[in-house]
Scaffold this motif. Structure first.
Motif, PDB file in Angstrom:
ATOM      1  N   CYS A 228      21.818  43.834   7.506  1.00  0.00           N
ATOM      2  CA  CYS A 228      21.770  44.995   8.400  1.00  0.00           C
ATOM      3  C   CYS A 228      22.853  44.909   9.479  1.00  0.00           C
ATOM      4  N   GLN A 229      23.064  43.709  10.010  1.00  0.00           N
ATOM      5  CA  GLN A 229      24.099  43.534  11.026  1.00  0.00           C
ATOM      6  C   GLN A 229      25.495  43.772  10.449  1.00  0.00           C
ATOM      7  N   GLU A 230      25.705  43.309   9.222  1.00  0.00           N
ATOM      8  CA  GLU A 230      27.014  43.489   8.587  1.00  0.00           C
ATOM      9  C   GLU A 230      27.280  44.963   8.308  1.00  0.00           C
ATOM     10  N   ALA A 232      26.007  47.509   9.962  1.00  0.00           N
ATOM     11  CA  ALA A 232      26.249  48.163  11.251  1.00  0.00           C
ATOM     12  C   ALA A 232      27.624  47.803  11.805  1.00  0.00           C
ATOM     13  N   ALA A 233      28.041  46.561  11.627  1.00  0.00           N
ATOM     14  CA  ALA A 233      29.349  46.124  12.133  1.00  0.00           C
ATOM     15  C   ALA A 233      30.486  46.872  11.445  1.00  0.00           C
ATOM     16  N   SER A 234      30.349  47.145  10.144  1.00  0.00           N
ATOM     17  CA  SER A 234      31.399  47.881   9.431  1.00  0.00           C
ATOM     18  C   SER A 234      31.503  49.316   9.933  1.00  0.00           C
ATOM     19  N   ILE A 236      30.767  50.286  13.030  1.00  0.00           N
ATOM     20  CA  ILE A 236      31.404  50.210  14.349  1.00  0.00           C
ATOM     21  C   ILE A 236      32.908  49.997  14.212  1.00  0.00           C
ATOM     22  N   ALA A 237      33.305  49.116  13.280  1.00  0.00           N
ATOM     23  CA  ALA A 237      34.733  48.850  13.073  1.00  0.00           C
ATOM     24  C   ALA A 237      35.466  50.119  12.633  1.00  0.00           C
ATOM     25  N   HIS A 239      34.518  53.164  13.259  1.00  0.00           N
ATOM     26  CA  HIS A 239      34.492  54.094  14.397  1.00  0.00           C
ATOM     27  C   HIS A 239      35.606  53.768  15.397  1.00  0.00           C
ATOM     28  N   ASP A 255      27.377  51.821   3.048  1.00  0.00           N
ATOM     29  CA  ASP A 255      27.575  50.728   4.008  1.00  0.00           C
ATOM     30  C   ASP A 255      26.744  49.506   3.614  1.00  0.00           C
ATOM     31  N   ALA A 259      28.042  45.871   2.348  1.00  0.00           N
ATOM     32  CA  ALA A 259      27.583  44.673   3.058  1.00  0.00           C
ATOM     33  C   ALA A 259      26.993  43.656   2.092  1.00  0.00           C
ATOM     34  N   ARG A 262      29.307  41.106   0.793  1.00  0.00           N
ATOM     35  CA  ARG A 262      29.749  40.058   1.718  1.00  0.00           C
ATOM     36  C   ARG A 262      28.618  39.110   2.112  1.00  0.00           C
TER      37      ARG A 262
END
Length: 544
Positions: A228-230, A232-234, A236-237, A239, A255, A259, A262
């Motif tokens: 979930c963090q990965e 969300a991080a993609s 944000i990146a 954006h 997304d 993720a 990875r």
């Protein structure tokens, strides 16, 4: 909201472990008179065991926080000291600290994280040095566990992912009275965990958490959190790269799918699994073989009750044999890509080791991980090279192979207790497979993967030329008739050679035409001659 409801809310997917641990930590204090009336003593210790990342440490911390119990933590790195007797002294100090916290009206928890690093089996090791420091530390821990007071107010909790590595003296009533297995989450639990970690995230309406739970087979709680963090991080990146003024877009299924590429499930780490994406449509012909393999996976999942009604059990193993280059390994790649299962792949290079017993230990570890993440597949590529036939009447065979074969036979018999684990082997030397593996109950189904016939060769040529611009002069049906004796790998090589000939003729060529295939046929020779096929014809008569 009650303590139990708070814990279940904060620890999704761990309901069984929460209730079991709550009985030990909270009930002796809340129901002290009932314990006295029944003349029973509260448990002294609890051992939590399970794979890494399932939530053992988080479970203890949340129980301590929500039940307002005093928490004392012991970690191996802070206990082990360089001087004689220092480690034992630090251990005694931790126990005294936990006991002093239990002197009030509440409860105290002494948590020993990774307890196997402090109290490993004394029979299996000499200790941290020649002075036997490990044995003394275990003896000190045993003495301290025997003297735990006051019972019902002080509870010792140990956590490990290697329960069998612990000294057996610890795992008896009066020390660790209860053992709680924190298992890998199933699909229902994964759905709850996904809902917990995405509750504060903006999700697109098309995000299907049920589908994600099905796709994340083999993921433990820590893996799902990282997933979930990965994802969300993609977002944000992307954006930050596009614009700083607009709102961050919601997370989509794409997304999460990216993720997943990875974030590798913890149960698969260290096994070197890297499967190229292959679909059933990428395999030409072999319709009957594909149907048999898919049935072995799908029926135990989709028609479980029907099979039970007729007294059928799922197959334990499938052995595919046939000439080289006829898509045995490719079939398993399609299984790994399209079936929603946990996939483990073993070959000789990944399992053999210069250290005695290391290969067998690796094999047992793979089966243990497979049982923890069902439904799962364990695939042996070139199985004859890993566990060959035992020599009769002598010890001239490879002792490592014989030990591996013995381990595999034992593990496959053990699969009976874990429905959902299927073993697949692939070989082009079925005559080199030990007969003990070929009996029902181990490799239940023996499938012959034949060389492609004319229709299958046409299908393979169509697949291999999907991305190759062909001229009108290329007749794939006629080409299929001319490639008798070609395996799937030979046909792949033929298409590649024809494209290379087109480039050699004209580096700016935009089409591959018929004469390029004619020239390639003069270069690429069929590998499945009559002599090569003779052993397989004999095997068909023997195994069907």
């Amino acid at each position: 909201m009650s303590v139990k409801q708070q814990l279940i809310k904060e620890l999704p997917g761990l309901e069984t472990a929460v209730l079991s641990l709550l009985e030990v930590v909270r009930y002796p204090l809340e129901h002290q008179r009932k314990f006295e009336h029944l003349n029973i003593e509260a448990p002294k210790g609890v051992l939590l065991y399970g794979p890494p990342g399932v939530g053992k440490t988080r479970l203890v911390r949340e129980i301590s926080r929500i039940t307002q119990s005093e928490l004392t933590i012991i970690e191996g790195s802070e206990i082990i000291g360089p001087y004689l007797g220092e480690s034992e002294q630090k251990l005694r100090e931790k126990f005294r600290e936990a006991q002093s916290k239990a002197s009030g009206a509440g409860t105290s928890i002494l948590f020993i994280d990774e307890i196997d690093s402090l109290a490993g089996s004394r029979q299996k090791q000499e200790g941290y040095g020649a002075n036997g420091a490990s044995a003394r530390l275990v003896a000190q821990l045993l003495t301290l566990m025997d003297g735990v007071e006051p019972r019902g107010r002080l509870v010792v909790i140990g956590a490990t992912n290697l329960p069998n590595a612990l000294d057996s003296a610890l795992r008896r009533p009066g020390r660790f009275d209860r053992e709680i297995h924190v298992d890998v989450p199933n699909q229902i639990c994964r759905r709850k965990i996904l809902s917990y970690y995405t509750s504060g995230m903006p999700l697109d309406n098309a995000v299907d958490l049920d589908a994600l739970a099905e796709m994340t087979n083999g993921y433990v709680g820590a893996d799902i959190s990282a997933l979930c963090q990965e994802a969300a991080a993609s977002v944000i990146a992307a954006h930050l790269q596009d614009s700083l003024d607009s709102d961050v877009r919601p997370l989509t299924m794409y997304d999460f799918a990216e993720a997943m590429k990875r974030v590798i499930p913890s149960l698969k780490r260290g096994l070197g699994i890297d499967i190229a994406e292959t679909r059933w449509d990428d395999i030409g012909g072999l319709d009957q073989v594909k149907q048999t393999i898919r049935r072995a996976f799908e029926w135990p999942q989709k028609h479980k009750h029907s099979m039970q009604r007729l007294g059928l059990r799922p197959p334990r193993g499938i052995l595919m044999y046939g000439p080289p280059g006829c898509s045995k390994t490719t079939l398993v790649k399609a299984v790994a890509t399209q079936e929603k299962i946990t996939f483990f792949s073993i070959n000789g290079a990944s399992i053999y080791s210069p250290f005695v017993g290391d290969a067998e230990r690796t094999l047992r570890q793979v089966f243990q991980q497979a049982r923890s993440s069902i439904p799962a597949v364990v695939f042996f590529d070139e199985v004859d090279a890993i566990v060959g036939k035992r020599e009769r009447g002598g010890s001239s065979g490879d002792s490592v192979q014989e030990r591996l074969l013995s381990t595999l036979l034992n593990e496959m018999d053990g699969v009976e207790m874990a429905e959902g684990v299927l073993v697949i082997g692939a070989t082009n030397r079925i005559d080199m497979i030990d007969t003990a593996l070929l009996r029902p109950g181990r490799f239940d189904q023996i499938l012959y993967v034949p060389p492609p016939d004319s229709d299958a060769r046409k299908g393979i040529l169509q697949i291999k030329t999907r991305r190759v611009p062909l001229a009108d002069t290329v007749d794939l049906a006629r080409l299929a008739e001319r490639t008798e004796g070609f395996s799937g790998a030979d046909l792949d090589n033929l298409c590649r050679e024809a494209a290379l000939l087109a480039l050699r003729e004209d580096i700016g060529a935009k089409r591959v035409n018929g004469r390029h295939f004619d020239d390639a046929l003069a270069i690429v020779q069929p590998s499945l001659s009559k002599k090569v096929m003779e052993p397989y014809e004999r095997a068909i008569n023997m195994f069907g």
